[in-house]
Write an enzyme that holds these catalytic residues in place. Sequence first.
Site, PDB file in Angstrom:
ATOM      1  N   SER A  62      10.900 -18.549  -1.083  1.00 36.44           N
ATOM      2  CA  SER A  62      11.429 -19.903  -1.103  1.00 36.44           C
ATOM      3  C   SER A  62      11.864 -20.427   0.255  1.00 36.44           C
ATOM      4  O   SER A  62      11.914 -21.643   0.452  1.00 36.44           O
ATOM      5  CB  SER A  62      12.609 -19.984  -2.073  1.00 36.44           C
ATOM      6  OG  SER A  62      13.647 -19.093  -1.691  1.00 36.44           O
TER       7      SER A  62
ATOM      8  N   HIS B 132       8.403 -21.055  -7.363  1.00 36.77           N
ATOM      9  CA  HIS B 132       7.786 -22.049  -6.482  1.00 36.77           C
ATOM     10  C   HIS B 132       6.255 -22.019  -6.535  1.00 36.77           C
ATOM     11  O   HIS B 132       5.604 -22.772  -5.815  1.00 36.77           O
ATOM     12  CB  HIS B 132       8.258 -21.836  -5.049  1.00 36.77           C
ATOM     13  CG  HIS B 132       9.719 -22.082  -4.869  1.00 36.77           C
ATOM     14  ND1 HIS B 132      10.244 -23.328  -4.606  1.00 36.77           N
ATOM     15  CD2 HIS B 132      10.776 -21.240  -4.931  1.00 36.77           C
ATOM     16  CE1 HIS B 132      11.552 -23.244  -4.506  1.00 36.77           C
ATOM     17  NE2 HIS B 132      11.905 -21.986  -4.702  1.00 36.77           N
TER      18      HIS B 132
ATOM     19  N   LYS C 135      11.244 -27.175 -10.996  1.00 34.26           N
ATOM     20  CA  LYS C 135      10.559 -27.433  -9.721  1.00 34.26           C
ATOM     21  C   LYS C 135       9.277 -28.212 -10.009  1.00 34.26           C
ATOM     22  O   LYS C 135       9.328 -29.409 -10.256  1.00 34.26           O
ATOM     23  CB  LYS C 135      10.351 -26.117  -8.985  1.00 34.26           C
ATOM     24  CG  LYS C 135      11.700 -25.474  -8.613  1.00 34.26           C
ATOM     25  CD  LYS C 135      11.552 -24.169  -7.909  1.00 34.26           C
ATOM     26  CE  LYS C 135      12.909 -23.632  -7.464  1.00 34.26           C
ATOM     27  NZ  LYS C 135      13.839 -23.337  -8.596  1.00 34.26           N
TER      28      LYS C 135
END
Length: 391
Positions: free
Chosen positions: A179, A207, A238
């Site tokens: 990240s 992610h 996300k």
Amino acid sequence: MEHWLQELEQLESRGMRRRLRTLAGIQGPRVWLEGQEVLLLCSNNYLGLATHPELIEAALAATSRYGVGTGGSRLISGSMEPHAELEEALAAFKGSEAALLFNSGYAANTGILQGLFGADDLIFSDAINHASIVDGCRLSKARTVIYPHADVAALEALMRAEAPKRKGRWVIVTDGVFSMDGDLAPLPELVRLKQHYDALLMVDDAHGSGVLGTHGRGTAEYLGCHGQIDLQMGTLGKALGCAGAYLAADRAVIDTLINRSRSFIFSTSLPPAVPAAALAALQLVDSAEGARLRQALEGNRRCFAARLEQGGCDLLGSQTQIIPVLTGEPAPTMAAAARVLAGGVFIQGIRPPTVPAGRCRLRATLMAQHTESELIRAADLLLANLPGVAA
């Protein structure tokens, strides 16, 4: 109070004090921040789904039908139809037998590791794994061996050394997309190691899910080992534009967590609107529109990264929509962030303990909805305000 005030003053003097910034309006590629319209380069809303009409409609319909709150934890009265429907869809999306929802990525990682592993077990954890993994390792009470970041040879040497004294279960734990650096875990090589040493492999793909791979299945699909990951953790807040997180795994694993994971057992479940919207997001990710959004995001990544690299920036090996610019120390990092914000670009400075001392950075995260002209302007603004920041 005096003790804490002194601590805050010390943080301030070192450029380490954190403060909240409040956005007005929606989470789009441009936002209003403290009365100024700025380009948003620090949101994880990678595909722009947080404001997608289909997600909004799904959330409103679920709220109208099921109400705002659930009234309890999943094991009491808070397990409702939207939760079950999303878990079934997530399992199918990830190619697993079952899935389980958690209230956040932090709750997922801590609850998974605490719920599945104990004192006789051994966790091999990448050196720059997310803090939630670090805390999950601690809560599990398993012995944890840290291996150098993405260093498969070093990990294999550690596993070989541990083999003669093995007691319980082994698990390799890694981020899929790291990240803070934006690089990828070497998943095919980790699959080989887990097979050779009869270990499990857990991937935090917060992610990568929705973004990477032909169908957005994540880092494993992108790297050609989809279906070979034992514990697939991902988030809904996300690329999917909602909130919460999940684990996709074998049914026995999910049932064990239902009985042992403290962050799952002792939390009121997500409001019905959240899993309903996340289900709509999952369907979008798996559609032609999702493919177009991923293509746009990748084009933006290439454009922005190329401009910064041409200017001499060290992007720390980023291969994804997370693009860090190495700056070094806290004070100049935050000063640069302030100058860039004054120029109309909102990007966050990242400092210890999130990253190691001396490795501060400005961390840009891109969206599919950013335009090429916006990103070129933003990159040029960064370059103009980062004298001496070079590879």
